[in-house]
Design a protein around this motif. Sequence first.
Motif, PDB file in Angstrom:
ATOM      1  N   VAL A 211       3.116  15.278  19.637  1.00  0.00           N
ATOM      2  CA  VAL A 211       3.529  13.969  19.123  1.00  0.00           C
ATOM      3  C   VAL A 211       5.053  13.815  19.200  1.00  0.00           C
ATOM      4  O   VAL A 211       5.580  13.160  20.098  1.00  0.00           O
ATOM      5  CB  VAL A 211       3.039  13.755  17.678  1.00  0.00           C
ATOM      6  CG1 VAL A 211       3.395  12.335  17.204  1.00  0.00           C
ATOM      7  CG2 VAL A 211       1.539  13.967  17.593  1.00  0.00           C
ATOM      8  N   ALA A 212       5.763  14.419  18.241  1.00  0.00           N
ATOM      9  CA  ALA A 212       7.227  14.290  18.195  1.00  0.00           C
ATOM     10  C   ALA A 212       7.776  15.361  17.266  1.00  0.00           C
ATOM     11  O   ALA A 212       7.085  15.796  16.334  1.00  0.00           O
ATOM     12  CB  ALA A 212       7.626  12.900  17.700  1.00  0.00           C
ATOM     13  N   PRO A 213       9.021  15.793  17.470  1.00  0.00           N
ATOM     14  CA  PRO A 213       9.579  16.863  16.629  1.00  0.00           C
ATOM     15  C   PRO A 213       9.816  16.457  15.188  1.00  0.00           C
ATOM     16  O   PRO A 213       9.988  17.327  14.325  1.00  0.00           O
ATOM     17  CB  PRO A 213      10.900  17.202  17.331  1.00  0.00           C
ATOM     18  CG  PRO A 213      11.220  16.017  18.164  1.00  0.00           C
ATOM     19  CD  PRO A 213       9.915  15.424  18.574  1.00  0.00           C
ATOM     20  N   TRP A 214       9.813  15.140  14.896  1.00  0.00           N
ATOM     21  CA  TRP A 214      10.020  14.729  13.504  1.00  0.00           C
ATOM     22  C   TRP A 214       8.746  14.837  12.670  1.00  0.00           C
ATOM     23  O   TRP A 214       8.799  14.939  11.443  1.00  0.00           O
ATOM     24  CB  TRP A 214      10.533  13.286  13.422  1.00  0.00           C
ATOM     25  CG  TRP A 214       9.679  12.269  14.127  1.00  0.00           C
ATOM     26  CD1 TRP A 214       9.861  11.787  15.389  1.00  0.00           C
ATOM     27  CD2 TRP A 214       8.507  11.627  13.614  1.00  0.00           C
ATOM     28  NE1 TRP A 214       8.874  10.874  15.703  1.00  0.00           N
ATOM     29  CE2 TRP A 214       8.032  10.760  14.633  1.00  0.00           C
ATOM     30  CE3 TRP A 214       7.793  11.691  12.412  1.00  0.00           C
ATOM     31  CZ2 TRP A 214       6.882   9.977  14.477  1.00  0.00           C
ATOM     32  CZ3 TRP A 214       6.657  10.917  12.253  1.00  0.00           C
ATOM     33  CH2 TRP A 214       6.210  10.064  13.274  1.00  0.00           C
ATOM     34  N   LEU A 215       7.589  14.799  13.330  1.00  0.00           N
ATOM     35  CA  LEU A 215       6.324  14.732  12.601  1.00  0.00           C
ATOM     36  C   LEU A 215       6.073  15.952  11.707  1.00  0.00           C
ATOM     37  O   LEU A 215       5.620  15.792  10.557  1.00  0.00           O
ATOM     38  CB  LEU A 215       5.170  14.536  13.576  1.00  0.00           C
ATOM     39  CG  LEU A 215       3.785  14.381  12.936  1.00  0.00           C
ATOM     40  CD1 LEU A 215       3.761  13.216  11.960  1.00  0.00           C
ATOM     41  CD2 LEU A 215       2.707  14.210  13.999  1.00  0.00           C
ATOM     42  N   PRO A 216       6.321  17.206  12.161  1.00  0.00           N
ATOM     43  CA  PRO A 216       6.060  18.345  11.273  1.00  0.00           C
ATOM     44  C   PRO A 216       6.843  18.285   9.962  1.00  0.00           C
ATOM     45  O   PRO A 216       6.301  18.613   8.902  1.00  0.00           O
ATOM     46  CB  PRO A 216       6.489  19.559  12.116  1.00  0.00           C
ATOM     47  CG  PRO A 216       6.354  19.101  13.524  1.00  0.00           C
ATOM     48  CD  PRO A 216       6.722  17.647  13.509  1.00  0.00           C
ATOM     49  N   LEU A 217       8.103  17.832  10.023  1.00  0.00           N
ATOM     50  CA  LEU A 217       8.899  17.774   8.801  1.00  0.00           C
ATOM     51  C   LEU A 217       8.448  16.637   7.890  1.00  0.00           C
ATOM     52  O   LEU A 217       8.452  16.778   6.661  1.00  0.00           O
ATOM     53  CB  LEU A 217      10.379  17.626   9.148  1.00  0.00           C
ATOM     54  CG  LEU A 217      11.025  18.869   9.765  1.00  0.00           C
ATOM     55  CD1 LEU A 217      12.486  18.602  10.102  1.00  0.00           C
ATOM     56  CD2 LEU A 217      10.907  20.068   8.829  1.00  0.00           C
ATOM     57  N   VAL A 218       8.069  15.511   8.475  1.00  0.00           N
ATOM     58  CA  VAL A 218       7.544  14.417   7.651  1.00  0.00           C
ATOM     59  C   VAL A 218       6.249  14.852   6.975  1.00  0.00           C
ATOM     60  O   VAL A 218       6.028  14.596   5.785  1.00  0.00           O
ATOM     61  CB  VAL A 218       7.317  13.160   8.513  1.00  0.00           C
ATOM     62  CG1 VAL A 218       6.567  12.094   7.720  1.00  0.00           C
ATOM     63  CG2 VAL A 218       8.654  12.605   9.007  1.00  0.00           C
ATOM     64  N   LEU A 219       5.393  15.532   7.730  1.00  0.00           N
ATOM     65  CA  LEU A 219       4.151  16.037   7.154  1.00  0.00           C
ATOM     66  C   LEU A 219       4.446  17.049   6.043  1.00  0.00           C
ATOM     67  O   LEU A 219       3.791  17.046   4.993  1.00  0.00           O
ATOM     68  CB  LEU A 219       3.291  16.676   8.230  1.00  0.00           C
ATOM     69  CG  LEU A 219       1.967  17.292   7.758  1.00  0.00           C
ATOM     70  CD1 LEU A 219       1.064  16.240   7.134  1.00  0.00           C
ATOM     71  CD2 LEU A 219       1.258  17.998   8.909  1.00  0.00           C
ATOM     72  N   ALA A 220       5.427  17.924   6.278  1.00  0.00           N
ATOM     73  CA  ALA A 220       5.796  18.912   5.257  1.00  0.00           C
ATOM     74  C   ALA A 220       6.278  18.233   3.984  1.00  0.00           C
ATOM     75  O   ALA A 220       5.944  18.664   2.870  1.00  0.00           O
ATOM     76  CB  ALA A 220       6.881  19.846   5.802  1.00  0.00           C
ATOM     77  N   ALA A 221       7.059  17.156   4.122  1.00  0.00           N
ATOM     78  CA  ALA A 221       7.546  16.428   2.947  1.00  0.00           C
ATOM     79  C   ALA A 221       6.390  15.801   2.180  1.00  0.00           C
ATOM     80  O   ALA A 221       6.332  15.864   0.935  1.00  0.00           O
ATOM     81  CB  ALA A 221       8.543  15.354   3.380  1.00  0.00           C
ATOM     82  N   VAL A 222       5.441  15.199   2.897  1.00  0.00           N
ATOM     83  CA  VAL A 222       4.285  14.576   2.243  1.00  0.00           C
ATOM     84  C   VAL A 222       3.423  15.635   1.555  1.00  0.00           C
ATOM     85  O   VAL A 222       2.962  15.448   0.418  1.00  0.00           O
ATOM     86  CB  VAL A 222       3.452  13.784   3.275  1.00  0.00           C
ATOM     87  CG1 VAL A 222       2.163  13.286   2.652  1.00  0.00           C
ATOM     88  CG2 VAL A 222       4.269  12.615   3.820  1.00  0.00           C
ATOM     89  N   MET A 223       3.191  16.758   2.238  1.00  0.00           N
ATOM     90  CA  MET A 223       2.395  17.835   1.653  1.00  0.00           C
ATOM     91  C   MET A 223       3.068  18.402   0.408  1.00  0.00           C
ATOM     92  O   MET A 223       2.409  18.716  -0.585  1.00  0.00           O
ATOM     93  CB  MET A 223       2.163  18.936   2.688  1.00  0.00           C
ATOM     94  CG  MET A 223       1.235  18.544   3.822  1.00  0.00           C
ATOM     95  SD  MET A 223       1.077  19.854   5.070  1.00  0.00           S
ATOM     96  CE  MET A 223       0.207  21.120   4.111  1.00  0.00           C
ATOM     97  N   THR A 224       4.384  18.542   0.462  1.00  0.00           N
ATOM     98  CA  THR A 224       5.113  19.041  -0.705  1.00  0.00           C
ATOM     99  C   THR A 224       4.935  18.106  -1.889  1.00  0.00           C
ATOM    100  O   THR A 224       4.626  18.532  -3.013  1.00  0.00           O
ATOM    101  CB  THR A 224       6.612  19.186  -0.379  1.00  0.00           C
ATOM    102  OG1 THR A 224       6.783  20.194   0.619  1.00  0.00           O
ATOM    103  CG2 THR A 224       7.404  19.569  -1.618  1.00  0.00           C
ATOM    104  N   LEU A 225       5.118  16.819  -1.643  1.00  0.00           N
ATOM    105  CA  LEU A 225       5.014  15.848  -2.726  1.00  0.00           C
ATOM    106  C   LEU A 225       3.615  15.836  -3.330  1.00  0.00           C
ATOM    107  O   LEU A 225       3.453  15.788  -4.557  1.00  0.00           O
ATOM    108  CB  LEU A 225       5.367  14.456  -2.184  1.00  0.00           C
ATOM    109  CG  LEU A 225       5.741  13.385  -3.207  1.00  0.00           C
ATOM    110  CD1 LEU A 225       6.914  13.826  -4.072  1.00  0.00           C
ATOM    111  CD2 LEU A 225       6.061  12.079  -2.490  1.00  0.00           C
TER     112      LEU A 225
END
Length: 448
Positions: A211-225
């Motif tokens: 997909v894109a290199p930003w997606l893993p970090l966005v997913l990590a932020a959502v999972m953390t929250l």
Amino acid sequence: MKSSLPTNPDPASIPDARGSGPSGAPAAKGGRYAALPRLAGASYIPLGLFARVPLAMLTIGVLTLVTTVSDSYAIGGFAAGCIGIGAAVGAPVTGYLADRLGQKRILLVAAVINAVLVAAVVILAYALLPEQGADVTDGATLTVLATALVAGATSPQVGPLSRVRWMALSKKLPAKEQGPLVDTALSLEGTADEVTFVLGPALVGLLASLVAPWLPLVLAAVMTLALVTLFALHPTERVVGARPASTTVGNAGYVSGERPNWFLVAVPVMGMLCMGAFFGSSQTALTAFTGVHGSVDQAGLMYAIMGASSAVTALSVAYWPAKFGYSWRWVLASGLMAAGAAMFLVPESLGQMVWVLLLVGLFVGPTMVTIFSVGSVVAPPQWMGTVMTALASGIVAGTALGSSIAGSLAQNVGYHTAFIVPIVAASALLLLGLVAAVSLRGRLKRNH
């Protein structure tokens, strides 16, 4: 709104595997591991596993994103290093605050702040780095690095604090059942760490490439929250809830006043530093090895082989004889680990290295579980969160140290020399095990 439930409830108030009912003692039916969800609740184990995945994604996710956006391995490496340094420094602070104020409020605050900061790293990387090129000293680049540093420092420490909950739950059992419960829980926690160490980077690689290199970090932020919040609110938190400072009862309802013997605590912390150095150096040296005998992108898969065998044997620790004490477990497991690490110098093909990785991994899991067990014994209960997070910080700091030394040797001399670093780290673990066997002998007697 404050809960009307008692801060330190009877185990019967903690839901069992059926969602309610008494769970004061794990029943023998189904074996030791089946007893854990009956004690903590059916949702606790999967929640504790997946809530720590975002932290396992963070370092490699930042490395991938920043390197891609800036087109600079140097900036990407610095950003990943900032995550590691921040986590190493911030974890004991998180543990200390959790001991003093209670896990729930600290984890809730950390989940929100960390999710915002991880999202900020993504936004700032895309907004600032393309304009600045590859200069590490630019103000915009330093802004991204500083944000990454604070993001690492605010990472919720689910793994160490989960271990604290298990140890608090064990105190609700008869004395003879406490030791087996701790052994079983810490073995499971060690396996969970190994699984997330493999799952996190794999998830980052898959999402970034597809997909894109930003997606893993966005997913990590959502999972953390989402997941860390659920972990913070799980009923097991009430067993380690901090009482007001005016009382004589500290974290998890233990009598406070005992100060840690920091020399005794330093032994397992140094052990985890060496463990981290082993992880970082072996991964880096293995990357250099696959670059010669295959391709660099095979390194992650090869490293996962060692993690898989390590996870399996970590589970076995729960069934080791109770008379086989923690200190001598440390000596045996680390001694076999050092002997296995010496085999890193032998392989001349990927196939040969697979067998070596399987062999070495057999002793890594038990060693790590044992060191956490030693930490649980030498720490006063009201300081348990501080010590557990300090042990986790030792792994992070050691990984950075081992990676840097092995990387330099691999670049300038070759992978054979780089593999000396994990051999030395494993040998140092053996020496520390001997120190533990001598200096901690009286403290490490099993309480069952």
